[in-house]
Design a protein around this motif. Sequence first.
Motif, PDB file in Angstrom:
ATOM      1  N   HIS A   1      57.982  17.874  86.952  1.00 40.79           N
ATOM      2  CA  HIS A   1      58.199  17.186  85.677  1.00 40.79           C
ATOM      3  C   HIS A   1      58.473  15.696  85.879  1.00 40.79           C
ATOM      4  N   TYR A   2      58.048  15.170  87.009  1.00 41.48           N
ATOM      5  CA  TYR A   2      58.440  13.792  87.343  1.00 41.48           C
ATOM      6  C   TYR A   2      57.975  12.791  86.289  1.00 41.48           C
ATOM      7  N   GLN A   3      56.688  12.849  85.914  1.00 40.17           N
ATOM      8  CA  GLN A   3      56.157  11.831  84.991  1.00 40.17           C
ATOM      9  C   GLN A   3      56.824  11.910  83.622  1.00 40.17           C
ATOM     10  N   ILE A   4      56.932  13.113  83.065  1.00 39.37           N
ATOM     11  CA  ILE A   4      57.493  13.216  81.720  1.00 39.37           C
ATOM     12  C   ILE A   4      58.990  12.933  81.731  1.00 39.37           C
ATOM     13  N   ASP A   5      59.683  13.334  82.800  1.00 36.28           N
ATOM     14  CA  ASP A   5      61.111  13.024  82.901  1.00 36.28           C
ATOM     15  C   ASP A   5      61.325  11.515  82.995  1.00 36.28           C
ATOM     16  N   THR A   6      60.496  10.851  83.780  1.00 35.82           N
ATOM     17  CA  THR A   6      60.597   9.395  83.908  1.00 35.82           C
ATOM     18  C   THR A   6      60.254   8.719  82.588  1.00 35.82           C
ATOM     19  N   SER A   7      59.262   9.260  81.885  1.00 34.95           N
ATOM     20  CA  SER A   7      58.900   8.717  80.575  1.00 34.95           C
ATOM     21  C   SER A   7      60.071   8.796  79.599  1.00 34.95           C
ATOM     22  N   MET A   8      60.729   9.940  79.548  1.00 45.05           N
ATOM     23  CA  MET A   8      61.861  10.111  78.648  1.00 45.05           C
ATOM     24  C   MET A   8      63.032   9.213  79.050  1.00 45.05           C
ATOM     25  N   ARG A   9      63.207   9.003  80.366  1.00 40.86           N
ATOM     26  CA  ARG A   9      64.249   8.064  80.829  1.00 40.86           C
ATOM     27  C   ARG A   9      63.947   6.650  80.354  1.00 40.86           C
TER      28      ARG A   9
ATOM     29  N   PHE B   1      55.419  22.385  79.947  1.00 41.29           N
ATOM     30  CA  PHE B   1      55.907  21.961  78.638  1.00 41.29           C
ATOM     31  C   PHE B   1      56.912  22.962  78.068  1.00 41.29           C
ATOM     32  N   LEU B   2      56.624  24.241  78.243  1.00 43.60           N
ATOM     33  CA  LEU B   2      57.481  25.277  77.667  1.00 43.60           C
ATOM     34  C   LEU B   2      58.707  25.580  78.519  1.00 43.60           C
ATOM     35  N   HIS B   3      58.591  25.396  79.830  1.00 36.20           N
ATOM     36  CA  HIS B   3      59.675  25.794  80.734  1.00 36.20           C
ATOM     37  C   HIS B   3      60.081  24.609  81.607  1.00 36.20           C
ATOM     38  N   PRO B   4      61.215  23.983  81.351  1.00 36.94           N
ATOM     39  CA  PRO B   4      61.650  22.812  82.123  1.00 36.94           C
ATOM     40  C   PRO B   4      61.878  23.097  83.603  1.00 36.94           C
ATOM     41  N   ASP B   5      62.079  24.347  83.962  1.00 37.35           N
ATOM     42  CA  ASP B   5      62.364  24.680  85.362  1.00 37.35           C
ATOM     43  C   ASP B   5      61.115  25.077  86.140  1.00 37.35           C
ATOM     44  N   VAL B   6      59.933  24.927  85.531  1.00 35.90           N
ATOM     45  CA  VAL B   6      58.681  25.313  86.180  1.00 35.90           C
ATOM     46  C   VAL B   6      57.874  24.074  86.529  1.00 35.90           C
ATOM     47  N   GLY B   7      57.466  23.936  87.794  1.00 36.82           N
ATOM     48  CA  GLY B   7      56.559  22.875  88.195  1.00 36.82           C
ATOM     49  C   GLY B   7      57.193  21.500  88.284  1.00 36.82           C
TER      50      GLY B   7
END
Length: 400
Positions: free
Chosen positions: A236-244, A228-234
């Motif tokens: 992020h597929y689900q949340i990135d897809t959600s925002m898309r 949540f705090l660092h976009p470059d860590v781990g």
Amino acid sequence: MALTDRTDSSQKAQWWRSLDHVSLSCVGALIALGYILMLAASPAVAHRIGASRNMFILKQVVFLTLAGAVVVITSRLTPRMIGRIAVMGGIVALGATFLTLVHGMEIKGARRWIALPLMSVQPSEFLKPCFAVVTGLLLSLRHTLRLSNGWRFPGRIVACGVYIVIAALLQAQPDIGMLSVISMVFITQLFIDGLPIVVFGMLVSAALGAFGVAYLVFDHVHSRVQRFLHPDVGDHYQIDTSMRAFGNGGLLGRGPGEGRVKDLLPDAHADFVFSVAGEEYGFVMCLFIIAIFTVLVFSTLNRLLEEKKPYIILSASGLITGFGLQAFVNMGSSLHLIPTKGMTLPFISYGGSSALSVALTIGMVLALTRHRMEAGPFTPEPSPMETAPRLTTSSSKDRI
């Protein structure tokens, strides 16, 4: 249901007139949205796991139908009956939650579910409403029940003991999200019960400290906060897809069945159903859903402003706090406002345990906030089961 005659003194007519129609209408709207959004979200998920296209839809129809029945039936109960159901249900749910540690299904490193022939059950879902009512009962007895030696019943101490047992079980699963919601419900009830501000501040600080400990101790909590705090860590597929999905929907959405990003969401039918609403029906639908939850919560709180019985005030406020927090956590995580947490959107996300536990919660709220009218020409004397303790009474005879 047809409108009843104002002179009709039947129990059915009295129930209908005393009910919070605003909250009941909100529940109906949420159930209708649950049907609509499940039609949009579930086929792709079913296809992905090799199941029948309509599997989730047909199951959810059954779950939401049962949920609607639970809301109506529970709303007709008296406050005393609600208390008894909460005590008995809480004991059963507590035992079943303990059973998950021994024979529970392990999913993503957590043991929270018990496998049944047609569905899996998460017992801790039913702990939330039962805990809120039991805590409200214990705290209210502090005002109304005196022991033989003249001391007041130690309601806060007993309630804290119950909370510690539940917290230990949820931590062992682990289910930090559920533990956080139950903790906030308990802290809210203690605040309403008149806990000194200094002590309340200490509890809030302790809760924040406990979250810090969870961040250090539990790998999944650490991972979610870091992502949540660092976009470059781990990952992020689900949340990135959600925002898309939200971006693809825009103001008015792509239209029913026209969403495409939703098909890429692994949990589109459950944790990220709000994203499906955003893509197919747009920002306007998202605001509408938020408005329904807001109206339901504030309608309940408005009814409680007229209430004088501590049992009803404490129990209903705890129930509606848990309901509102669950909705906030789901929508907030879908919008990347808070770290992701596997928590369903009440009445809308797929899930039998969730639908039935939320239905029990709202049914209890509707039962506790009903207007109990004084006896008159067209209203018979209330049953003794309708009585509940009053804040101004210190006699041990005035009990639930």
